[in-house]
Design an enzyme around this catalytic site. Structure first.
Site, PDB file in Angstrom:
ATOM      1  CG  MET A 136     -12.675 -10.459  -4.561  1.00  0.00           C
ATOM      2  SD  MET A 136     -12.176 -10.191  -2.850  1.00  0.00           S
ATOM      3  CE  MET A 136     -12.947  -8.618  -2.510  1.00  0.00           C
ATOM      4  CB  SER A 137     -16.524  -7.319  -6.464  1.00  0.00           C
ATOM      5  OG  SER A 137     -16.111  -7.016  -5.156  1.00  0.00           O
TER       6      SER A 137
ATOM      7  CG  HIS B   6      -1.790  -1.224   1.282  1.00  0.00           C
ATOM      8  ND1 HIS B   6      -1.466  -2.324   2.047  1.00  0.00           N
ATOM      9  CD2 HIS B   6      -2.935  -1.537   0.635  1.00  0.00           C
ATOM     10  CE1 HIS B   6      -2.396  -3.261   1.885  1.00  0.00           C
ATOM     11  NE2 HIS B   6      -3.289  -2.812   1.036  1.00  0.00           N
TER      12      HIS B   6
ATOM     13  CG  HIS C 132      -8.878   1.047  -2.390  1.00  0.00           C
ATOM     14  ND1 HIS C 132      -8.433   1.273  -1.105  1.00  0.00           N
ATOM     15  CD2 HIS C 132      -9.821   1.990  -2.619  1.00  0.00           C
ATOM     16  CE1 HIS C 132      -9.103   2.285  -0.573  1.00  0.00           C
ATOM     17  NE2 HIS C 132      -9.959   2.731  -1.474  1.00  0.00           N
TER      18      HIS C 132
ATOM     19  N   GLY D 279     -11.449  -1.659  -7.550  1.00  0.00           N
ATOM     20  CA  GLY D 279     -12.294  -0.927  -8.485  1.00  0.00           C
ATOM     21  C   GLY D 279     -11.933  -1.107  -9.945  1.00  0.00           C
TER      22      GLY D 279
END
Length: 197
Positions: free
Chosen positions: A174-175, A100, A120, A154
């Site tokens: 992922m999602s 990060h 992210h 995202g």
């Protein structure tokens, strides 16, 4: 050539989890990170055994997540870790690290990481209350390491072009990978972006 990495989350999956894994492998993803960190070790071991058997039929890297002892027990040579879990790990031929910041990247380099995920990058429901790090931060990371960088957070086919232009090797999803009604179409849309650059 860019890579599409899938990070699993069985709780988001709208079909049988193992069927979803097979569909994603069949769609041509480049890596799968089996990230089911809420499981106890015994559950994760059983899940990993099944997913390894499925992935053995494809030419795709399956990377276990966080459970170092289980990966060693299963003689599985690929692991993805958070920064606090990093240590010298000669048993693995692929070590991914979640980063990060540039300081995280330096730690990953010190422990001979094979690649990093960084994010992210964009707003995502998985990190609703956290400000995204953005493309400039991604560009800074990419330009300050020789490691392969996969942007996460995202990711969509619409913003993937900017991610590649920032210097990323690819992205991690992922999602969308877990919930898409047509994972073949989703992965194809990501892969087609590279042709536009």
């Amino acid at each position: 050539m860019s890579d599409i990495v899938v990070v699993t989350n069985r709780k988001l999956c709208r079909e049988n989890f193992f069927d979803r894994i097979e569909r994603l492998l069949d769609a041509g993803v480049d890596k799968i990170i089996l990230r089911e960190k809420d499981m106890d070790p015994a559950e994760y071991r059983d899940l990993a055994k099944r997913v390894i058997r499925i992935s053995d039929n494809y030419n795709t890297d399956l990377i276990l997540h966080n459970y170092i002892d289980i990966a060693i027990e299963l003689n599985h040579p690929m692991i993805h870790l958070p920064i606090p879990s990093l240590r010298t790990l000669d048993q693995f031929n692929m070590i991914g690290v979640s980063c990060h910041s540039l300081k995280d990247v330096e730690i990953a380099e010190k422990f001979n990481a094979s690649y990093i995920t960084f994010g992210h990058v964009f707003s995502t429901d998985c990190k609703k209350n956290l400000e995204p790090r953005g493309l400039e931060a991604l560009r800074d990371i990419c330009h300050n390491t020789a490691l392969q960088v996969y942007a996460i957070g995202g990711m969509t086919p619409d913003n993937y072009k900017d991610v590649l232009k920032a210097g990323a090797k690819g992205c991690a999803i992922m999602s969308s990978a877990m919930i898409s009604e047509d994972p073949v179409k989703l992965i194809k849309e990501f892969k087609e972006v590279e042709d536009l650059i």
